[in-house]
Structure formats: structure tokens, C-alpha cells
Design a protein around this motif. Sequence first.
Motif, mmCIF file in Angstrom:
data_model
loop_
_atom_site.group_PDB
_atom_site.id
_atom_site.type_symbol
_atom_site.label_atom_id
_atom_site.label_comp_id
_atom_site.label_asym_id
_atom_site.label_seq_id
_atom_site.Cartn_x
_atom_site.Cartn_y
_atom_site.Cartn_z
ATOM 1 N N THR A 37 -17.545 -36.775 23.183
ATOM 2 C CA THR A 37 -18.731 -35.925 23.255
ATOM 3 C C THR A 37 -19.555 -36.031 21.983
ATOM 4 O O THR A 37 -20.789 -36.145 22.015
ATOM 5 N N CYS A 38 -18.880 -36.001 20.844
ATOM 6 C CA CYS A 38 -19.563 -36.113 19.555
ATOM 7 C C CYS A 38 -20.324 -37.433 19.458
ATOM 8 O O CYS A 38 -21.505 -37.468 19.067
ATOM 9 N N ALA A 39 -19.670 -38.539 19.834
ATOM 10 C CA ALA A 39 -20.299 -39.856 19.756
ATOM 11 C C ALA A 39 -21.470 -39.973 20.721
ATOM 12 O O ALA A 39 -22.535 -40.493 20.375
ATOM 13 N N MET A 63 -22.851 -47.443 12.906
ATOM 14 C CA MET A 63 -22.436 -46.887 11.620
ATOM 15 C C MET A 63 -22.661 -45.375 11.585
ATOM 16 O O MET A 63 -21.786 -44.609 11.149
ATOM 17 N N LEU A 64 -23.826 -44.934 12.076
ATOM 18 C CA LEU A 64 -24.137 -43.506 12.069
ATOM 19 C C LEU A 64 -23.178 -42.715 12.960
ATOM 20 O O LEU A 64 -22.718 -41.631 12.585
ATOM 21 N N VAL A 65 -22.870 -43.266 14.127
ATOM 22 C CA VAL A 65 -21.940 -42.585 15.035
ATOM 23 C C VAL A 65 -20.563 -42.456 14.381
ATOM 24 O O VAL A 65 -19.934 -41.388 14.427
ATOM 25 N N ASN A 66 -20.098 -43.516 13.749
ATOM 26 C CA ASN A 66 -18.804 -43.464 13.071
ATOM 27 C C ASN A 66 -18.807 -42.452 11.926
ATOM 28 O O ASN A 66 -17.823 -41.726 11.726
ATOM 29 N N LEU A 67 -19.894 -42.399 11.172
ATOM 30 C CA LEU A 67 -19.982 -41.442 10.069
ATOM 31 C C LEU A 67 -19.959 -40.005 10.579
ATOM 32 O O LEU A 67 -19.318 -39.134 9.973
ATOM 33 N N VAL A 68 -20.639 -39.759 11.697
ATOM 34 C CA VAL A 68 -20.642 -38.411 12.276
ATOM 35 C C VAL A 68 -19.247 -38.035 12.758
ATOM 36 O O VAL A 68 -18.777 -36.902 12.553
ATOM 37 N N HIS A 214 -19.624 -49.382 21.911
ATOM 38 C CA HIS A 214 -20.802 -49.166 22.765
ATOM 39 C C HIS A 214 -22.034 -48.830 21.936
ATOM 40 O O HIS A 214 -23.164 -49.027 22.391
ATOM 41 N N TYR A 215 -21.822 -48.295 20.738
ATOM 42 C CA TYR A 215 -22.936 -47.780 19.952
ATOM 43 C C TYR A 215 -23.387 -48.739 18.852
ATOM 44 O O TYR A 215 -24.282 -48.397 18.072
#
Length: 325
Positions: A37-39, A63-68, A214-215
Amino acid sequence: MYDYTCLVAGVVILAIIYFDFFYTTLSGSGFTFLTSTCASVTHKIILLVAKITGRKLLSISGMLVNLVILTMWVLLVWAGLFLVYSFHPSGILNSNNEVATSIQRLYMSGYVLSTLGMGDVRPVTPFFEVITSFFSFFGFAFFTTSMTYLLSVSSAVIQKRSLALSIRNFGKTPLQAVTSLVRMDDNLRCYQLSSLQSMINKHSNFYQAYPVLHYYHHMGVDASLAVNVAVLDEALSIIMHSEGSTKLGREVESLRAALDDLLEHLKNRFEEETDYTPDINWSSLDLPKGLAGNGFSTGNNLKHRRRILGGLLRNEGRTWDEVYV
């Protein structure tokens, strides 16, 4: 004074995050609901912003998704440990041997997780001493496991781009890919198809283990996996559904099976993301001699495949026009 509400809330948060973190990083089976859900929410926000600022933002979306995700894990573990320490405030003392304030307990929770061990705020009860020792070890395991996970994801991202470029070598459009396969030497074609099949099978496993792939997007079409997988699948559809391609159709069956497996992994995530499927007639394409088109949008299987591929394209902010133009 004991606050059991804080203890229960803290333990529940920590249990959820423990499971989420270790399942995501060590199981090789993908995300849990929380991380998924977060990703997904983060990526949707990135797509919305990219419509305003341009595609450049998408090049760092992974990168942004992983950092979040990492930030979410850290903050929730931090919050859970703070709540556990707040269960018995007098069990934590500051450097003046006074009961630590809420800010000081929050500060202590942070440096315990970071394994700094400052010592100016300390536990004085056996329960909190054990908790502090345990979370110091967890902090070390968290950062080392996270780095290992990120390195594995980085390797999978490189493989993803290599696969996209390998498919691109066959052609930039389905027509070019079909033409290339038809005119290719038999032995070379067999080798190329086998190599590509192996790469696709490997990438299917990567997608299952690391859904964050996927991101990760690329600015250029050449390295876009969504566009190139759609090109390859459309090319194989032309070959396998055209008259006069019996021999070539048999040769590409194994590669088609590998794509079937990849689409099966993508189905749950992407199939319902788009209702649009392209309406293209094979007869409008300048196919190599010996291939006869019967119509491109007939058959439930083709429509089903394009729904998945369409969702994959949409996930990268791309359209079917980039597949055929």
C-alpha cells in the motif's frame, strides 16, 4: 505508574513492522499489504506529479519508493519502541537521574535503534534493559539487512534494463520484430530465442521477489521494459496467429510460454488498471511474405494479454502508441 495501553499499542506496531520488514526483505515472496500500500500510494503520487513536471521524475521513482518504504519502517519501529518505553516512564532516567521526559524517551528510542549508545538517557529496570539490548541488536540487523536488500534490488534493476535492451535488438515495433525473426538464420534464431527465454524466466522470479521493480522506470523507450515486452508479445501474437507461420510458430512457443509466466505474475497487479485495448488489424501491417493477418483484436486471450500489458504500460506512464510508432 504503568500505562498498558502504550505497551499493547507498541507491541502491536512492532510485531506488524517486524513481520512486514523481514517478509519483504528475506522471504523472496514480495510485499505484505502494508508495504504494498505504501509503495502503490507513493508511486501514484509520483505519476500525478510527473504529469505536471514531465517524465524526468519517473527516472527516480523507484529510488523514491524505496526511500519512503525505508522511512516508514524506521518511523514505525521508532514509534513502537517509544510507546513501549512510555509504558513505565520512571524506568527511564536522564543524566540528572530524573525521570525522562517524553522527548527524551523519543530521543533514546532513536539512538538505541541507530546503535549509537549515547548513554545520557538510560534504562534502570531489568525489563527496559533487556528491551534496549534487544533493539540495539535489531537496529544493527535492520540496517545490514536493508543494505543487502537494496543491493539485490539494484542488481535486479540492471537485469530489467538488460532484458528491455535485448528485446529491443529484435525491433522497435512488432512489425520490425516479426521481420527480424523471419529473416534471421535458423541457428541464430534458435540461440536468440533461447537466451531471451532464459532472461524472461529470470526476470519473472525477480518480479515475484522484488515487486518494487515495478516502480523503476527509464526515461528512454529503448530501456523501457513495458514497451519492449509489449512489442515482443505482439510480435509473437502475429506469428502464432498468422497463416503460413507453422514452423516459426512452433519455434517461438517456448518463448511465448516464458511470457505467459511473466504476465501471470503481473496479472493481479495490472490487469484491472486499464479497460482500453488497442484495435489494430494485421492486414494493415506490411508483414513479411508468407504471413497473412487475420485481425489483431480478435480472441479473448489476446484481449486478456493486452489488458495486462496495457496496465504495465500505464504503470510507466506510457501508451500503446509507443509500441507501434
